[in-house]
Design a protein around this motif. Structure first.
Motif, short mmCIF file in Angstrom:
data_model
loop_
_atom_site.label_atom_id
_atom_site.label_comp_id
_atom_site.label_asym_id
_atom_site.label_seq_id
_atom_site.Cartn_x
_atom_site.Cartn_y
_atom_site.Cartn_z
N MET A 1 0.85 -1.17 0.00
CA MET A 1 0.00 0.00 0.00
C MET A 1 0.89 1.22 0.00
N GLY A 2 0.72 2.06 -1.01
CA GLY A 2 1.52 3.27 -1.17
C GLY A 2 0.79 4.48 -0.64
N LYS A 3 0.74 5.49 -1.48
CA LYS A 3 0.08 6.73 -1.08
C LYS A 3 -1.44 6.56 -1.03
N THR A 4 -2.09 7.50 -0.38
CA THR A 4 -3.55 7.51 -0.34
C THR A 4 -4.06 8.09 -1.64
N LEU A 5 -4.95 7.36 -2.30
CA LEU A 5 -5.52 7.83 -3.56
C LEU A 5 -6.64 8.82 -3.28
N LYS A 6 -6.79 9.79 -4.17
CA LYS A 6 -7.82 10.81 -4.02
C LYS A 6 -8.82 10.69 -5.16
N LEU A 7 -10.06 10.28 -4.84
CA LEU A 7 -11.14 10.19 -5.82
C LEU A 7 -12.18 11.25 -5.50
N VAL A 8 -12.54 12.05 -6.47
CA VAL A 8 -13.55 13.09 -6.30
C VAL A 8 -14.84 12.61 -6.95
N VAL A 9 -15.90 12.57 -6.17
CA VAL A 9 -17.19 12.07 -6.65
C VAL A 9 -18.12 13.26 -6.89
N CYS A 10 -18.58 13.40 -8.14
CA CYS A 10 -19.40 14.54 -8.54
C CYS A 10 -20.67 14.07 -9.22
N GLY A 11 -21.68 14.89 -9.18
CA GLY A 11 -22.93 14.61 -9.88
C GLY A 11 -24.01 15.57 -9.43
N SER A 12 -25.12 15.55 -10.12
CA SER A 12 -26.21 16.46 -9.79
C SER A 12 -26.89 16.05 -8.49
N LYS A 13 -27.70 16.93 -7.97
CA LYS A 13 -28.43 16.69 -6.73
C LYS A 13 -29.37 15.50 -6.90
N GLY A 14 -29.31 14.56 -5.97
CA GLY A 14 -30.25 13.44 -5.97
C GLY A 14 -29.91 12.29 -6.90
N CYS A 15 -28.70 12.29 -7.46
CA CYS A 15 -28.35 11.21 -8.40
C CYS A 15 -27.86 9.96 -7.67
N GLY A 16 -27.59 10.05 -6.37
CA GLY A 16 -27.23 8.87 -5.59
C GLY A 16 -25.77 8.76 -5.18
N LYS A 17 -25.05 9.87 -5.16
CA LYS A 17 -23.62 9.83 -4.80
C LYS A 17 -23.43 9.30 -3.38
N THR A 18 -24.16 9.84 -2.43
CA THR A 18 -24.03 9.42 -1.04
C THR A 18 -24.46 7.97 -0.87
N SER A 19 -25.54 7.59 -1.50
CA SER A 19 -26.02 6.20 -1.40
C SER A 19 -24.98 5.23 -1.93
N ILE A 20 -24.34 5.59 -3.03
CA ILE A 20 -23.29 4.75 -3.62
C ILE A 20 -22.15 4.57 -2.64
#
Length: 192
Positions: A1-20
């Motif tokens: 395990m190396g560095k911490t990866l940074k993933l940015v999650v984007c999308g419109s309101k109510g598309c399910g980002k938090t649920s995912i």
């Protein structure tokens, strides 16, 4: 395990980002039939998880979820999210054509805020595949992937956690796979 990866999650309101993210990381999903959303509208949130890549290596991944809106004119991705990001996860609702149009504006905003040296990697997630998706949305998603050079497109649903795992393992593996060839020659050539 190396560095911490940074993933940015984007999308419109109510598309399910938090649920995912809640289902992916915590197995936190209930199939409620109420009209009230399970999670409140997100402004910004951070999650951390360990994801095993296809090579069998566990990688530490930090997810930055950026709250969206339903208005394309109000798209704003702060520069501190863009700089140093390893990849962007673009989420749209397969039943809402507007959520896919919103991602076009998001991608332009990300490209505007990136540094010259940043190489952008995008993963597209069509959420809610369990509901009746518009064939027009599927058609536009395919065009978006080809036009915008998206790494991969996955159709997912929070009811099927394995579909989420497959998508995030794929992007983690892509980020952590070392290049196959070096750009520098290792053999010293004799000058003539």
């Amino acid at each position: 395990m190396g560095k911490t990866l940074k993933l940015v999650v984007c999308g419109s309101k109510g598309c399910g980002k938090t649920s995912i993210l809640e289902q992916l990381i915590y197995c936190n999903y209930s199939n409620s039939t109420s009209s009230k959303p399970q999670f409140p509208h997100t402004i910004e949130d951070t999650y951390v998880a360990h994801i095993e890549s296809e090579r069998g290596v566990k990688e530490k991944v930090r997810f930055y979820e950026i709250g969206g809106s339903s208005d394309i004119k109000s798209v704003s991705i702060p520069k501190h999210f863009v700089v140093g990001a390893d990849a962007f996860v673009l989420v749209y609702d397969t039943t809402d054509l507007g959520s896919l149009s919103y991602l076009d504006a998001v991608k332009r905003e990300i490209e505007k805020n990136k540094d010259r040296k940043d190489v952008l990697l995008f993963l597209l997630l069509g959420n809610k595949k369990d509901l009746d998706a518009s064939s027009r949305t599927s058609e536009l998603a395919a065009k978006f992937v080809n036009k915008e050079r998206i790494f991969r497109h996955f159709s997912v649903t929070v009811q099927d956690r394995q579909s989420l795992i497959d998508a995030f393992v794929a992007i983690t593996t892509k980020i952590t796979t070392p290049p196959s060839k070096s750009g520098f020659p290792f053999v010293k050539k004799d000058p003539k």
